[in-house]
Write a protein that holds these residues in place. Sequence first.
Motif, PDB file in Angstrom:
ATOM      1  N   PHE D  25     -49.523  45.462 -32.079  1.00  0.00           N
ATOM      2  CA  PHE D  25     -49.390  45.486 -34.500  1.00  0.00           C
ATOM      3  C   PHE D  25     -50.798  44.694 -34.572  1.00  0.00           C
ATOM      4  O   PHE D  25     -50.677  45.193 -36.309  1.00  0.00           O
ATOM      5  N   LEU D 103     -41.557  35.615 -42.423  1.00  0.00           N
ATOM      6  CA  LEU D 103     -41.321  36.713 -42.418  1.00  0.00           C
ATOM      7  C   LEU D 103     -40.072  36.979 -42.448  1.00  0.00           C
ATOM      8  O   LEU D 103     -39.831  37.747 -42.915  1.00  0.00           O
ATOM      9  N   ALA D 176     -30.237  37.816 -39.967  1.00  0.00           N
ATOM     10  CA  ALA D 176     -31.902  38.028 -39.112  1.00  0.00           C
ATOM     11  C   ALA D 176     -32.052  37.175 -37.448  1.00  0.00           C
ATOM     12  O   ALA D 176     -31.583  36.023 -37.775  1.00  0.00           O
ATOM     13  N   ARG D 189     -38.115  44.869 -30.628  1.00  0.00           N
ATOM     14  CA  ARG D 189     -38.125  46.248 -31.421  1.00  0.00           C
ATOM     15  C   ARG D 189     -36.196  46.751 -30.714  1.00  0.00           C
ATOM     16  O   ARG D 189     -35.232  46.997 -31.342  1.00  0.00           O
ATOM     17  N   GLY D 196     -28.617  46.082 -35.537  1.00  0.00           N
ATOM     18  CA  GLY D 196     -28.410  46.012 -36.283  1.00  0.00           C
ATOM     19  C   GLY D 196     -29.486  45.868 -37.456  1.00  0.00           C
ATOM     20  O   GLY D 196     -28.370  45.400 -38.806  1.00  0.00           O
ATOM     21  N   LEU D 197     -29.816  44.690 -36.950  1.00  0.00           N
ATOM     22  CA  LEU D 197     -30.865  43.959 -38.271  1.00  0.00           C
ATOM     23  C   LEU D 197     -31.921  43.078 -37.572  1.00  0.00           C
ATOM     24  O   LEU D 197     -32.674  42.938 -36.268  1.00  0.00           O
ATOM     25  N   PRO D 198     -33.044  42.567 -38.862  1.00  0.00           N
ATOM     26  CA  PRO D 198     -34.262  42.611 -38.153  1.00  0.00           C
ATOM     27  C   PRO D 198     -34.329  41.588 -36.790  1.00  0.00           C
ATOM     28  O   PRO D 198     -34.235  40.488 -37.283  1.00  0.00           O
ATOM     29  N   VAL D 199     -34.936  41.634 -35.971  1.00  0.00           N
ATOM     30  CA  VAL D 199     -35.526  41.419 -34.915  1.00  0.00           C
ATOM     31  C   VAL D 199     -37.009  40.208 -35.393  1.00  0.00           C
ATOM     32  O   VAL D 199     -38.183  41.167 -34.915  1.00  0.00           O
ATOM     33  N   ILE D 200     -37.808  39.152 -35.626  1.00  0.00           N
ATOM     34  CA  ILE D 200     -39.232  38.902 -35.689  1.00  0.00           C
ATOM     35  C   ILE D 200     -39.347  38.770 -34.184  1.00  0.00           C
ATOM     36  O   ILE D 200     -38.813  37.675 -33.504  1.00  0.00           O
ATOM     37  N   SER D 204     -46.457  39.035 -33.346  1.00  0.00           N
ATOM     38  CA  SER D 204     -47.228  40.332 -34.022  1.00  0.00           C
ATOM     39  C   SER D 204     -47.545  39.284 -35.526  1.00  0.00           C
ATOM     40  O   SER D 204     -47.936  40.337 -36.182  1.00  0.00           O
ATOM     41  N   ALA D 205     -46.529  39.217 -36.198  1.00  0.00           N
ATOM     42  CA  ALA D 205     -46.444  38.588 -36.970  1.00  0.00           C
ATOM     43  C   ALA D 205     -47.037  37.650 -36.980  1.00  0.00           C
ATOM     44  O   ALA D 205     -47.855  37.985 -38.121  1.00  0.00           O
TER      45      ALA D 205
END
Lengths: 243, 243, 243, 243, 243, 243
Positions: D25, D103, D176, D189, D196-200, D204-205
């Motif tokens: 990333f 994030l 999230a 990912r 169907g929602l952000p997974v952090i 990478s962040a």
Amino acid sequence: MRIQIINPGSAPGTTARIAAAGRAFASRGTEVIAVPATDAPASIEGPVEAALALAGLVEQVARGESDGVSGHIIAAFDDPGLDAARSLARAPVIGIGEAAFHLASLVAGRFTVITTHARTVPLIEHNLVRYGFSARCVRVRVAEISLHSLDDLHSAARDRISAEIDRAIREDRSEAIVLGTAGLADLARSLSSEHGLPVIEGVSAAVRLVESLVSLGLATSKIGGWAPPRRKSLPARLSGLGD
Amino acid sequence: MRIQIINPGSAPGTTARIAAAGRAFASRGTEVIAVPATDAPASIEGPVEAALALAGLVEQVARGESDGVSGHIIAAFDDPGLDAARSLARAPVIGIGEAAFHLASLVAGRFTVITTHARTVPLIEHNLVRYGFSARCVRVRVAEISLHSLDDLHSAARDRISAEIDRAIREDRSEAIVLGTAGLADLARSLSSEHGLPVIEGVSAAVRLVESLVSLGLATSKIGGWAPPRRKSLPARLSGLGD
Amino acid sequence: MRIQIINPGSAPGTTARIAAAGRAFASRGTEVIAVPATDAPASIEGPVEAALALAGLVEQVARGESDGVSGHIIAAFDDPGLDAARSLARAPVIGIGEAAFHLASLVAGRFTVITTHARTVPLIEHNLVRYGFSARCVRVRVAEISLHSLDDLHSAARDRISAEIDRAIREDRSEAIVLGTAGLADLARSLSSEHGLPVIEGVSAAVRLVESLVSLGLATSKIGGWAPPRRKSLPARLSGLGD
Amino acid sequence: MRIQIINPGSAPGTTARIAAAGRAFASRGTEVIAVPATDAPASIEGPVEAALALAGLVEQVARGESDGVSGHIIAAFDDPGLDAARSLARAPVIGIGEAAFHLASLVAGRFTVITTHARTVPLIEHNLVRYGFSARCVRVRVAEISLHSLDDLHSAARDRISAEIDRAIREDRSEAIVLGTAGLADLARSLSSEHGLPVIEGVSAAVRLVESLVSLGLATSKIGGWAPPRRKSLPARLSGLGD
Amino acid sequence: MRIQIINPGSAPGTTARIAAAGRAFASRGTEVIAVPATDAPASIEGPVEAALALAGLVEQVARGESDGVSGHIIAAFDDPGLDAARSLARAPVIGIGEAAFHLASLVAGRFTVITTHARTVPLIEHNLVRYGFSARCVRVRVAEISLHSLDDLHSAARDRISAEIDRAIREDRSEAIVLGTAGLADLARSLSSEHGLPVIEGVSAAVRLVESLVSLGLATSKIGGWAPPRRKSLPARLSGLGD
Amino acid sequence: MRIQIINPGSAPGTTARIAAAGRAFASRGTEVIAVPATDAPASIEGPVEAALALAGLVEQVARGESDGVSGHIIAAFDDPGLDAARSLARAPVIGIGEAAFHLASLVAGRFTVITTHARTVPLIEHNLVRYGFSARCVRVRVAEISLHSLDDLHSAARDRISAEIDRAIREDRSEAIVLGTAGLADLARSLSSEHGLPVIEGVSAAVRLVESLVSLGLATSKIGGWAPPRRKSLPARLSGLGD
């Protein structure tokens, strides 16, 4: 409707001043009566006097309930006995400190309290946290003066409060003032004109809030923290109000 | 040193149980005396009884000071009259709720309080906020039982507390339990063994904390919120403690 | 009972001073030993030295556990390694900062911390939030002085601390002082007399609190956040303490 | 620019996985290197392992500074040693837990953390308070699984995380998910698509945030809490970084 | 990727300055466009102008979505319309105040905001609470200056900001500064050199953060508070973005 | 006195219902008028509709000020545009959500909000934090129903709200209910009788609070956050209200 204001202290001058402030701002049709707490100390200047006053304050709440008053007001700025009074009453109960904070937060983003007894500052600060106003009240200031001297609107005592308001505007960035005293409604109005910001007095605020609750049919919730006490844990003279 | 435990209620059984718990955990050389508040209601189950008890509790603090006690303990779990007692006393004053919270937070990251009167839950929750433990105490649970029934370590009442401890571990992720009652030190020890986590009882905790303060030469600060009241605002019998 | 005080730094003078303070205030019958962390930096003046000291501090906790001590005290004011020590120990563990905050909040509504290293201020402030004392501690002040110079009770260093106490009373409205140093119990007593308010020193406070926990049969909870580490994730020399 | 990721643990598989996530990333032109802390335990599963790892982590920060890296990342989810690393470094330092929280709060009003070690939950919760995200992170959930088993995107371990995400959406009303593990970017990912929602994912962040700081010319402030330690309080091998 | 910066005001000079700051710090390969809100007031100096600007800001978000931009930036420091924009957009949306706060808290333990309009202070303070930065931002200071005068790096206006930075370091103990203006990236860099601490500008920060989110595949969560509005409650021209 | 209620939405049925609720609870002598925001969307179900409504809401505040109304009420439960309205008005301005929270906290220690649109939950939660009621409001519940269906007091929609009240009493330990809708005063009264606890409706609450402020001579403070906007930053039609 009839609203009972209870002065937790016993000084007759204070009770009279409180009654006058309440009546001056009540709606037409509202009867305002003011009574001292039974066997109370002269004035409430900190936690010891408040502790000594509570039993007599509870007695007056009970008597008011028996007499069918529409609502109760506790007229010391640190709102002593508010939980006990609400547990015992079916009618609404409001403290004058609480009343002033609510109205202040409707007309100002930030406000300063100016009180006259340093010993009550922590009590007021705890109330602010408990009620939810700790982020709205920027500071509790003390103007060490005798309340008697405030009867004269041109006294040195008034000048000291006025000087604290100047500091509140400049140092606290405050947008309104709450007077931490009972019944000085004329003083509030005069200081508001002089400084160009809202100055809130608690007795008059409380009278209007009790009227609002009564008109809307709202009374103290009796489920949870203010449920009536068990009948058997009360002395005989109060047991009629128990559960 | 001599420590005075004040039971804000007047039930003789409770005062005796409190005295026993205090004595069982005091250091050698510490004398523990337990007295009821003057003219108190039988037990403190909510804010009304607390209001009725405060004047008599203040009287006992004053008498203890005259008698030269080394410290005071207020033995109702919602710590009624703590500010008033601290204003009046030069010796340290500790509430049993407060004492238990302090020790719980030294042995556990999170704890649950189990109390026996639903009416005291808001009072306890406000104390937790004010003392600073609201993020450490995950929940105040109620096991509606009679304290008398707890004298038997194998009673149904004990089972209900035990069941709440199970729930506290599972649902609250709690690491310790605070018993919201006064003097059940044996029960605390028994439940601790059974559940494998610390169970804290307030009277014994308070005795040890008062001893610690006295040994370290620490007494209630008399500047600020707990300054003595003005002599002239006190009744004659208390005025010797005023300023 | 035997209490082990661990000095996270290695300066022998500091370890000796800590031992003396602990012994002076321990109960009769309590043995107090003081040890430096293995391979520690001379003193802990901020997060880097704390990071370098932690492995050696953990070693000493492990050795104390093997030796059967009744309790552990971590004697740097920002309480480094408290979580790790509690995870590893079955006996109670108390940090001296934490100990001082608890006792301060029992004798004062508001207190000020006076520390000697500016780099530790944020660490102390985070601890205050985490422990729950952020509303009780009004301010963390820094008096930039060398600890050595404090051995003389009439030094210029003492004067600087005394001047900060004056400011704390006047500007912070504080009612007690916590000294952010380890073992200066005589200085605390002297400053308390001079300024007329409680001055709390952490090592003596921690010794009394550990004694209290041990007497009450309370040890660190081993369920939840301070559960012992998995045996297999520990180096061989510590694995006996794992789960 | 060159970014150094420090794995506080020593398991080579983990270091490799972290390096891969970072490289996948990073911007073109960014070199990512990953190193274990010197003498570290295999993995960081709670406060004891973190305490054992800190000295070695500090060594790697110092080596990175000597080598002229542009920024440092600490790759354990509870961000151990962040204060120490920032005190020692002139380049920016970011923890992967912290990076993920920042994030997450930019793409969701509320989020849930899913971690794999129950012992780290209190550490993560304290970080959330300290960083300011405690009102944004609704809950820290634990899926007790071995990280190794997550290498297979269709494993039972993955199913357990997926089940926790379902609960987070339904019970926590979360918008999230933050994965409390290091380097599982592909898993993040895949779970994001499924639910169907952000997974952090934190590594990478953190790489992107360090790049952002460097590009904007922003480095760790050296006045205040992260000022460099005094040269004389450091061991010889680190003293070049002192003040 | 293409990032759209929306100036809620309509002054062309401001839009141009914002565009320049965004482009100067964007990665190679990122296209930055800057547009004013439709029918907007000249500049946003408080809540009234923000209220007048919101409909036009929403229009530009909708247009950007139709045009397929990768992310949106709202370029007024009090982040007006952030919830509405996030509800309407599938791409990430970041406010410049928010962006600056996030980066400041990665390089400093405490920071001060310096803004140019006193009317926006409460809005900024509310955002700090909501975002979670109220304990990291020590104070919002006002330097009452015209933005135009800041184009000259040696102006009296610059001197006033510089003087506020001196006060922030001395009185607030701040470790970084956030400029509460849009696009003054050169000024930020110059002040940072002069004062020796990070000075963060929001437009450049937001551009880098949007790039980071896009690179990591993270977009605004569409479950919960930022779910798209119901199609039938939108005007025809926006209904394509409804649910 | 004349009070203007502004419906941020344009649905005529809603405006009529709001007017009726306001009139039913106003004092004799108070004239209540209700107007929709100019060019508003039909109803406000989340942040996008609120953004689209604000310019028109501001227009109505300006018109009301020109017409000499005594006070303004914003009649959407998430109180959109409150800051802008207060900046523009000299008369008091109250939102119906805010009004209901204030009165609820005078009759109950804890309350639950029941709203009809999930998208407004975060907006309501932020308001609760900002106003100071986040510790008093235990939970914001959603009963997904159409407001039209509530006109019938015996509908299925009413049953869903009633079921949520049951859950609030049982699961949230709530002592009062705030209805997150505008004007359903009859429903509130009916549910209050059925469940035996206060149920507060916002329009009637706001009318009484505005009356109270006006009677006490209290208006929005014009120093600080709600100072009037600069005349030159306003469009011509509003500039008479600028400074």
